[in-house]
Design an enzyme around this catalytic site. Structure first.
Site, PDB file in Angstrom:
ATOM      1  N   HIS A  59       1.261 -48.344  20.270  1.00 14.12           N
ATOM      2  CA  HIS A  59       0.542 -48.832  20.928  1.00 14.12           C
ATOM      3  C   HIS A  59      -0.697 -47.757  21.295  1.00 14.12           C
ATOM      4  O   HIS A  59      -0.398 -46.545  20.989  1.00 14.12           O
ATOM      5  CB  HIS A  59       1.298 -48.914  22.356  1.00 14.12           C
ATOM      6  N   PRO A  60      -1.768 -48.177  21.851  1.00 13.38           N
ATOM      7  CA  PRO A  60      -2.999 -47.082  21.691  1.00 13.38           C
ATOM      8  C   PRO A  60      -2.744 -45.849  22.543  1.00 13.38           C
ATOM      9  O   PRO A  60      -3.196 -44.844  22.278  1.00 13.38           O
ATOM     10  CB  PRO A  60      -4.069 -47.959  22.616  1.00 13.38           C
ATOM     11  N   VAL A  61      -1.860 -45.908  23.695  1.00  7.85           N
ATOM     12  CA  VAL A  61      -1.548 -44.691  24.363  1.00  7.85           C
ATOM     13  C   VAL A  61      -0.644 -43.745  23.478  1.00  7.85           C
ATOM     14  O   VAL A  61      -0.492 -42.495  23.499  1.00  7.85           O
ATOM     15  CB  VAL A  61      -0.775 -44.739  25.681  1.00  7.85           C
ATOM     16  N   LYS A  62       0.148 -44.026  22.205  1.00 10.79           N
ATOM     17  CA  LYS A  62       1.132 -43.559  21.723  1.00 10.79           C
ATOM     18  C   LYS A  62       0.241 -42.402  20.546  1.00 10.79           C
ATOM     19  O   LYS A  62      -0.711 -42.581  20.352  1.00 10.79           O
ATOM     20  CB  LYS A  62       2.052 -44.297  21.028  1.00 10.79           C
ATOM     21  N   HIS A  63       1.152 -41.829  19.847  1.00  8.28           N
ATOM     22  CA  HIS A  63       0.514 -40.453  18.632  1.00  8.28           C
ATOM     23  C   HIS A  63      -0.533 -41.212  17.767  1.00  8.28           C
ATOM     24  O   HIS A  63      -1.470 -40.587  17.316  1.00  8.28           O
ATOM     25  CB  HIS A  63       1.747 -39.753  18.242  1.00  8.28           C
TER      26      HIS A  63
END
Ligand SMILES: *Cc1c(COP(=O)(O)O)cnc(C)c1O
Length: 382
Positions: A182-186
């Site tokens: 997901h975009p907030v992940k690394h």
């Protein structure tokens, strides 16, 4: 930093190289179930040092897929920490099992091995360890418990890609490890996820589970010139597309630098907050490399004349996209209603929930952004 532009708690970094990699696959013959999926899986398996990676459509799908691989079903119990994203527990429910919530260590908010032992039942089949905020759990203790009780150890490593525990990469620490892109992940693929494991039988099961329970995929049939296929069990369409995998491969190459940057930002926060008792960073255990998906502080709410929701609102007003990770999962109406869970189940998790605040951290953040966040936080708490 002006208040009109919100500094988010996390965000993706996408460059021209990433975009070119996606476009290349969009122009190719294979948009899904193609060769780039296998390439991405090999890169990820190499990165974490295991034999198999299986790419799926989300971190949630990855968790569900691990439950299937282990044959978890109705009548089974799965131990999950109280402080995590709801998906960690929902995965067990998808398979008809019951999540049992273990309390967390108040200093790290990682699953407390002693609480895991206390929550064991004769029906427990697996422990889901969540590397909260990016810090690997106590895998030495959890492995001992899993072996002693003969249950599987799953790492929900959605926060911790790029982390290390006693020099072993996250992704190689449990029987099965799950990641989210997901975009907030690394690293991101828009939506996406993966499971890593050294067990070839589970890897094979997970490959047909993500493909409706069908044992050959479209490309394998095209290569054989055959129309025949068999569905051997009920699966789902949990496939990732090849253009997402292209983005994932391109992102993975940058991950080591991003982890370094996240760690430098965290160190700057640590230094600015050192000796400041009103907002204390979570403890970091020796001999781990924290991947810092989140930078979480615990507020000394009992010593402050302002409550957490006011602090939250003031920081948002100052353009700082703070967040709270997470509401103890069993306090959600679904879990109270379905499983009759009540407040008081995990006292450390509930106490921590009142005090925690996630401050922004992502690779493109500047040192000045960190200084601004700490300045604003201190001026609000003053
Ligand atoms: C993000 C996340 C998930 C779910 O991942 P999705 O890709 O959003 O489905 C699961 N567990 C944890 C701990 C996460 O942070």
């Amino acid at each position: 930093m002006s208040a009109s532009k919100m500094l988010p708690y996390g965000r993706q970094s996408i460059d021209d190289e990433d975009i070119a990699a996606v476009i290349e696959v969009l122009r190719s013959d294979w948009l899904t179930t193609g060769p780039t999926i296998a390439d991405f899986e090999r890169d990820l398996a190499n990165f974490v040092g295991v034999d198999n990676a299986v790419a799926v459509s989300s971190g949630t799908a990855a968790l569900h897929t691990t439950m299937y691989a282990l044959g978890i079903g109705p009548g089974d119990d799965v131990i999950v920490p109280a402080i995590t994203f709801v998906a960690s527990a929902n995965a067990a429910v998808y398979q008809g099992a019951r999540p049992i919530f273990a309390d967390v260590n108040p200093a790290t908010l990682l699953i407390d091995p002693q609480s895991v032992i206390e929550r064991m039942t004769p029906n427990t089949r697996a422990i889901v360890a969540v590397d909260y905020a990016g810090q690997p759990c106590d895998y030495t203790a959890l492995r001992t418990i899993a072996d002693q009780y003969q249950v599987a150890l799953i790492a929900d490593a959605c926060h911790a890609l790029g982390g290390l525990y006693h020099n072993t990469p996250v992704g190689a620490l449990a029987d099965l490890s799950t990641f989210s892109f997901h975009p907030v992940k690394h690293i991101t693929t828009g939506e996406g996820g993966a499971i890593t494991t050294n067990n070839p039988d589970w890897a094979q099961k997970m490959r047909y589970f993500r493909n409706h329970g069908i044992t050959s995929d479209h490309r394998q049939r095209a290569e054989k010139g055959s129309w025949f296929y068999e569905m051997i069990d009920l699966g789902y369409n949990y496939r990732m597309t090849d253009f997402q995998a292209a983005l994932g491969r391109s992102q993975l190459r940058k991950l080591p630098n991003w982890i370094e940057r996240r760690r430098a930002l965290a160190q700057r926060y640590d230094q600015l907050l050192a000796g400041y008792s009103f907002a204390r960073p979570l403890a970091v255990m020796p001999d781990v490399t924290h991947a810092y998906h989140l930078y979480v502080v615990q507020l000394a709410i009992e010593e402050l004349s302002i409550d957490r929701s006011q602090i939250f609102a003031e920081l948002r007003k100052a353009g700082i996209g703070v967040n709270v990770h997470y509401i103890p999962v069993y306090l959600h109406p679904f879990y109270r209603n379905r499983f009759n869970y009540q407040p008081g189940l995990c006292p450390q998790a509930e106490a921590a929930y009142e005090r925690i605040l996630s401050l922004p951290i992502f690779p493109a953040m500047t040192d000045q952004d960190v200084d601004y966040v700490v300045e604003q936080l201190m001026s609000i708490l003053r």
